[in-house]
Design a protein around this motif. Sequence first.
Motif, mmCIF file in Angstrom:
data_model
loop_
_atom_site.group_PDB
_atom_site.id
_atom_site.type_symbol
_atom_site.label_atom_id
_atom_site.label_comp_id
_atom_site.label_asym_id
_atom_site.label_seq_id
_atom_site.Cartn_x
_atom_site.Cartn_y
_atom_site.Cartn_z
ATOM 1 N N GLU A 184 0.859 -1.261 0.012
ATOM 2 C CA GLU A 184 -0.037 0.006 0.119
ATOM 3 C C GLU A 184 0.902 1.316 -0.014
ATOM 4 O O GLU A 184 0.370 2.383 0.215
ATOM 5 N N ALA A 185 2.065 1.221 -0.224
ATOM 6 C CA ALA A 185 3.153 2.275 -0.280
ATOM 7 C C ALA A 185 2.756 3.442 -1.154
ATOM 8 O O ALA A 185 2.607 4.622 -0.942
ATOM 9 N N ASP A 186 2.178 3.242 -2.457
ATOM 10 C CA ASP A 186 1.671 4.132 -3.442
ATOM 11 C C ASP A 186 0.584 4.881 -2.670
ATOM 12 O O ASP A 186 0.485 6.008 -2.918
ATOM 13 N N TYR A 187 -0.461 4.178 -2.437
ATOM 14 C CA TYR A 187 -1.392 4.763 -1.672
ATOM 15 C C TYR A 187 -1.349 5.722 -0.535
ATOM 16 O O TYR A 187 -1.663 6.850 -0.541
ATOM 17 N N LEU A 188 -0.341 5.369 0.382
ATOM 18 C CA LEU A 188 -0.016 5.981 1.367
ATOM 19 C C LEU A 188 0.810 7.284 1.124
ATOM 20 O O LEU A 188 0.560 8.417 1.727
ATOM 21 N N LYS A 189 1.661 7.223 0.144
ATOM 22 C CA LYS A 189 2.361 8.493 -0.346
ATOM 23 C C LYS A 189 1.320 9.251 -1.136
ATOM 24 O O LYS A 189 1.561 10.590 -1.045
ATOM 25 N N LYS A 190 0.421 8.673 -1.753
ATOM 26 C CA LYS A 190 -0.724 9.773 -2.390
ATOM 27 C C LYS A 190 -1.303 10.489 -1.210
ATOM 28 O O LYS A 190 -1.770 11.698 -1.628
ATOM 29 N N LEU A 191 -1.572 9.776 -0.233
ATOM 30 C CA LEU A 191 -2.214 10.714 0.971
ATOM 31 C C LEU A 191 -1.359 11.743 1.683
ATOM 32 O O LEU A 191 -1.937 12.524 2.251
ATOM 33 N N GLY A 192 -0.003 11.692 1.456
ATOM 34 C CA GLY A 192 0.781 12.533 1.890
ATOM 35 C C GLY A 192 1.983 12.053 2.669
ATOM 36 O O GLY A 192 2.953 13.001 3.363
ATOM 37 N N ALA A 193 2.256 10.577 2.939
ATOM 38 C CA ALA A 193 3.155 10.251 3.654
ATOM 39 C C ALA A 193 4.380 10.406 2.773
ATOM 40 O O ALA A 193 4.654 10.101 1.643
ATOM 41 N N THR A 194 5.568 10.772 3.513
ATOM 42 C CA THR A 194 6.928 10.923 3.066
ATOM 43 C C THR A 194 7.778 9.525 2.899
ATOM 44 O O THR A 194 8.725 9.405 2.070
ATOM 45 N N GLU A 195 7.344 8.796 3.979
ATOM 46 C CA GLU A 195 8.286 7.675 4.086
ATOM 47 C C GLU A 195 7.341 6.403 4.612
ATOM 48 O O GLU A 195 6.464 6.882 5.434
ATOM 49 N N ALA A 280 -14.312 19.578 15.865
ATOM 50 C CA ALA A 280 -13.556 18.816 15.084
ATOM 51 C C ALA A 280 -13.889 18.646 13.567
ATOM 52 O O ALA A 280 -13.199 18.698 12.623
ATOM 53 N N TYR A 281 -15.249 18.714 13.445
ATOM 54 C CA TYR A 281 -15.845 18.540 12.017
ATOM 55 C C TYR A 281 -15.515 19.952 11.266
ATOM 56 O O TYR A 281 -15.269 20.007 10.039
ATOM 57 N N GLU A 282 -15.544 20.956 11.945
ATOM 58 C CA GLU A 282 -15.271 22.561 11.392
ATOM 59 C C GLU A 282 -13.725 22.349 10.867
ATOM 60 O O GLU A 282 -13.547 22.651 9.616
ATOM 61 N N GLN A 283 -12.837 21.856 11.389
ATOM 62 C CA GLN A 283 -11.350 21.739 11.152
ATOM 63 C C GLN A 283 -11.450 20.519 9.982
ATOM 64 O O GLN A 283 -10.636 20.894 8.961
ATOM 65 N N LEU A 284 -12.128 19.446 10.157
ATOM 66 C CA LEU A 284 -12.309 18.407 8.909
ATOM 67 C C LEU A 284 -12.992 19.225 7.448
ATOM 68 O O LEU A 284 -12.096 18.956 6.504
ATOM 69 N N SER A 285 -13.637 20.104 7.724
ATOM 70 C CA SER A 285 -14.307 20.684 6.499
ATOM 71 C C SER A 285 -13.206 21.694 5.661
ATOM 72 O O SER A 285 -13.234 21.776 4.537
ATOM 73 N N LYS A 286 -12.119 22.160 6.686
ATOM 74 C CA LYS A 286 -11.304 22.962 6.072
ATOM 75 C C LYS A 286 -9.995 22.254 5.284
ATOM 76 O O LYS A 286 -9.391 22.644 4.516
ATOM 77 N N LEU A 287 -9.912 21.178 6.165
ATOM 78 C CA LEU A 287 -8.662 20.175 5.838
ATOM 79 C C LEU A 287 -8.776 19.069 4.897
ATOM 80 O O LEU A 287 -7.979 18.642 3.937
ATOM 81 N N VAL A 288 -10.157 18.527 4.740
ATOM 82 C CA VAL A 288 -10.120 17.319 3.803
ATOM 83 C C VAL A 288 -10.696 17.768 2.614
ATOM 84 O O VAL A 288 -11.551 18.402 2.189
ATOM 85 N N ASP A 289 -9.825 17.508 1.646
ATOM 86 C CA ASP A 289 -10.096 17.666 0.113
ATOM 87 C C ASP A 289 -11.063 16.182 -0.372
ATOM 88 O O ASP A 289 -11.010 15.202 -0.047
#
Length: 327
Positions: A184-195, A280-289
Amino acid sequence: MFKAILVNKDDQGYRAEVSHVEEASLPEGDVTVKVLYSTLNYKDGLAITGKGPVVRSFPMVPGIDFAGEVIASSSSDFKAGDMVLLNGWGVGEGHWGGLSQLARVKADWLIPLPKGFTAKQALAIGTAGYTAMLCVMALQKHGLKPSDGEVLVTGAAGGVGSFSITLLSKLGFTVVASTGRMSEADYLKKLGATEIIDRAGLSAPGKPLAKERWAAVVDSVGSYTLANACAQTKSDGAVAACGLAQGMDFPSTVAPFILRGITLYGINSVTVPRAKRIAAYEQLSKLVDLKTLDEISHEINLEDAIKYAVELMAGNVRGRLIVNVNQ
């Protein structure tokens, strides 16, 4: 009559099956909801398969999340036609939950459907994404900054892990993902993981103190993984613990806490007050694409939820499973 997954335990053993249920069988509550979507979480997998003693009375409708439309209410907080969301509060464990076409619950357990999200999108986030946000909020309250260093996310390919990666990376943090599924490395990197690192390096017994690496950790695994994560956290760092996929034991020492001053935050998503849930959902609405939700989630129907629960417990599910209870 409505359809629901019913979990029973009797002389015939422990079993879960899709059943037709009379509305009169619904438990007490002041708000009745026509459920549109529910989800499959780790607790739901335990409830459906019987691999953990999470169900406290039988028969039980599992499903710790749901979103839907109010069809009847004796509460001044909600009226017929309102769209609502529920995460936690013991539904699916001690009170009938969301893997059902109808639910009846206490008004205090509900929040209005968060602005900016459809019912399906809110459930793509669900308890997993909301719990991840609570973890991130704990690290923010601790004062963590991207310049402090790497953040470790364990159980990275699961629901909490997937959301933790995307939220932290969106906030500018360098995220290292730990997983037992290196495929799942490609999936995790697509989400934003660097390593991406193999969980094997964290899941076995380790030293009370190890080389400092992590500025912070989001852990959904527990047991040796959490112990090793604490042992590798930098001085004055923070660890947010919210799960027990490896185990609920904590085979550690006080060394990381008294010699390095790290802080361990326990994240309880079940009984959080309404105001904090909404924040929490207010932050999620700003951060989740919203496009990221498509990467993280997969829709299934009620009939398939039982077999997917088995796959979930076997560690074969990536991200989030949204259950369309009306299909």
